[in-house]
Design a protein around this motif. Structure first.
Motif, PDB file in Angstrom:
ATOM      1  N   LYS A 176       0.842  -1.202   0.000  1.00  0.00           N
ATOM      2  CA  LYS A 176       0.000   0.000   0.000  1.00  0.00           C
ATOM      3  C   LYS A 176       0.876   1.250   0.000  1.00  0.00           C
ATOM      4  CE  LYS A 176      -3.898   2.253   2.292  1.00  0.00           C
ATOM      5  NZ  LYS A 176      -3.732   3.371   1.439  1.00  0.00           N
ATOM      6  N   ALA A 177       1.919   1.249   0.814  1.00  0.00           N
ATOM      7  CA  ALA A 177       2.798   2.418   0.899  1.00  0.00           C
ATOM      8  C   ALA A 177       3.484   2.697  -0.436  1.00  0.00           C
ATOM      9  CB  ALA A 177       3.836   2.218   2.002  1.00  0.00           C
ATOM     10  N   ILE A 178       4.002   1.670  -1.094  1.00  0.00           N
ATOM     11  CA  ILE A 178       4.687   1.936  -2.364  1.00  0.00           C
ATOM     12  C   ILE A 178       3.683   2.270  -3.464  1.00  0.00           C
ATOM     13  CG2 ILE A 178       6.752   0.611  -1.757  1.00  0.00           C
ATOM     14  CD1 ILE A 178       5.867  -1.569  -3.694  1.00  0.00           C
ATOM     15  N   SER A 179       2.475   1.722  -3.381  1.00  0.00           N
ATOM     16  CA  SER A 179       1.438   2.069  -4.366  1.00  0.00           C
ATOM     17  C   SER A 179       0.964   3.503  -4.186  1.00  0.00           C
ATOM     18  CB  SER A 179       0.244   1.127  -4.243  1.00  0.00           C
ATOM     19  OG  SER A 179       0.593  -0.166  -4.648  1.00  0.00           O
ATOM     20  N   ASP A 180       0.883   3.948  -2.935  1.00  0.00           N
ATOM     21  CA  ASP A 180       0.444   5.321  -2.655  1.00  0.00           C
ATOM     22  C   ASP A 180       1.434   6.348  -3.195  1.00  0.00           C
ATOM     23  OD1 ASP A 180      -1.835   4.374  -1.458  1.00  0.00           O
ATOM     24  OD2 ASP A 180      -1.139   4.730   0.602  1.00  0.00           O
ATOM     25  N   ASP A 181       2.703   5.954  -3.297  1.00  0.00           N
ATOM     26  CA  ASP A 181       3.737   6.863  -3.813  1.00  0.00           C
ATOM     27  C   ASP A 181       3.691   6.994  -5.327  1.00  0.00           C
ATOM     28  OD1 ASP A 181       4.669   7.319  -1.280  1.00  0.00           O
ATOM     29  OD2 ASP A 181       6.320   5.883  -1.407  1.00  0.00           O
ATOM     30  N   CYS A 182       2.923   6.157  -5.966  1.00  0.00           N
ATOM     31  CA  CYS A 182       2.898   6.112  -7.429  1.00  0.00           C
ATOM     32  C   CYS A 182       1.729   6.949  -7.959  1.00  0.00           C
ATOM     33  CB  CYS A 182       2.748   4.671  -7.892  1.00  0.00           C
ATOM     34  SG  CYS A 182       2.794   4.462  -9.675  1.00  0.00           S
ATOM     35  N   ALA A 183       2.040   7.772  -8.948  1.00  0.00           N
ATOM     36  CA  ALA A 183       0.989   8.589  -9.572  1.00  0.00           C
ATOM     37  C   ALA A 183       0.189   7.786 -10.592  1.00  0.00           C
ATOM     38  CB  ALA A 183       1.619   9.810 -10.238  1.00  0.00           C
ATOM     39  N   GLU A 199       4.303   8.635 -16.981  1.00  0.00           N
ATOM     40  CA  GLU A 199       5.731   8.900 -16.851  1.00  0.00           C
ATOM     41  C   GLU A 199       6.520   7.589 -16.829  1.00  0.00           C
ATOM     42  OE1 GLU A 199       3.824   9.790 -13.810  1.00  0.00           O
ATOM     43  OE2 GLU A 199       2.940  11.281 -15.117  1.00  0.00           O
ATOM     44  N   PRO A 200       7.743   7.612 -17.354  1.00  0.00           N
ATOM     45  CA  PRO A 200       8.563   6.399 -17.337  1.00  0.00           C
ATOM     46  C   PRO A 200       9.149   6.108 -15.955  1.00  0.00           C
ATOM     47  CG  PRO A 200       9.739   8.172 -18.431  1.00  0.00           C
ATOM     48  CD  PRO A 200       8.367   8.687 -18.128  1.00  0.00           C
ATOM     49  N   ASP A 201       9.271   7.129 -15.107  1.00  0.00           N
ATOM     50  CA  ASP A 201       9.816   6.915 -13.770  1.00  0.00           C
ATOM     51  C   ASP A 201       8.710   6.438 -12.844  1.00  0.00           C
ATOM     52  OD1 ASP A 201      12.359   7.772 -14.521  1.00  0.00           O
ATOM     53  OD2 ASP A 201      11.822   9.874 -14.153  1.00  0.00           O
TER      54      ASP A 201
END
Length: 138
Positions: A115-122, A126-128
């Motif tokens: 959940k934490a890493i998914s929340d950081d993703c827009a 974007e390629p990043d």
């Protein structure tokens, strides 16, 4: 020893149908000696008694509850010998419960991390991607 088919005995296909268990799973349980070698008809068809059917239900229910093959083997060994106490069965079940609780804690930790890493993703174009970066980083 040969038997004739009676209503007390069923063939493997019928046992599979009644139990909702795959034929190969029944064969596997026989191979690893959780199920006893079944009786056979004169032409070699396997026949399963009422006790065999009850034993398979015990195994299947134990598997549904997450008991390992070794734990089921231990339970069946106690039951088969008739030399067990409710306390012994309880102790084995409590050990299994501790294992399940540890797995649940591990899964909750995994859930929080994802959940934490998914929340950081827009989740954009974007390629990043921060998810990839998190997975790559030490």
């Amino acid at each position: 020893m040969s038997f004739t088919l009676t209503r007390d005995y069923v063939k493997r296909g019928e046992l599979a149908r009644r139990s909702g268990c795959n034929l190969e799973t029944i064969r596997y349980y026989e191979d690893i000696k959780l199920m006893p070698e079944p009786a056979r008809t004169e032409v070699g068809h396997r026949l399963y008694s009422t006790d065999d059917q009850r034993r398979l239900r015990f195994i299947l229910r134990s598997r549904e509850l997450g008991f390992s093959i070794d734990e089921i083997r231990s339970l069946l060994s106690m039951v088969d010998s008739g030399d067990y106490t409710c306390g012994e069965i309880h102790a084995l079940t409590q050990e299994h419960l501790k294992s399940v609780s540890r797995k649940i804690a591990d899964l909750k930790k995994l859930q929080r991390t994802l959940k934490a890493i998914s929340d950081d993703c827009a989740a954009g174009d974007e390629p990043d991607c921060p998810i990839v970066e998190t997975l790559i980083s030490d």
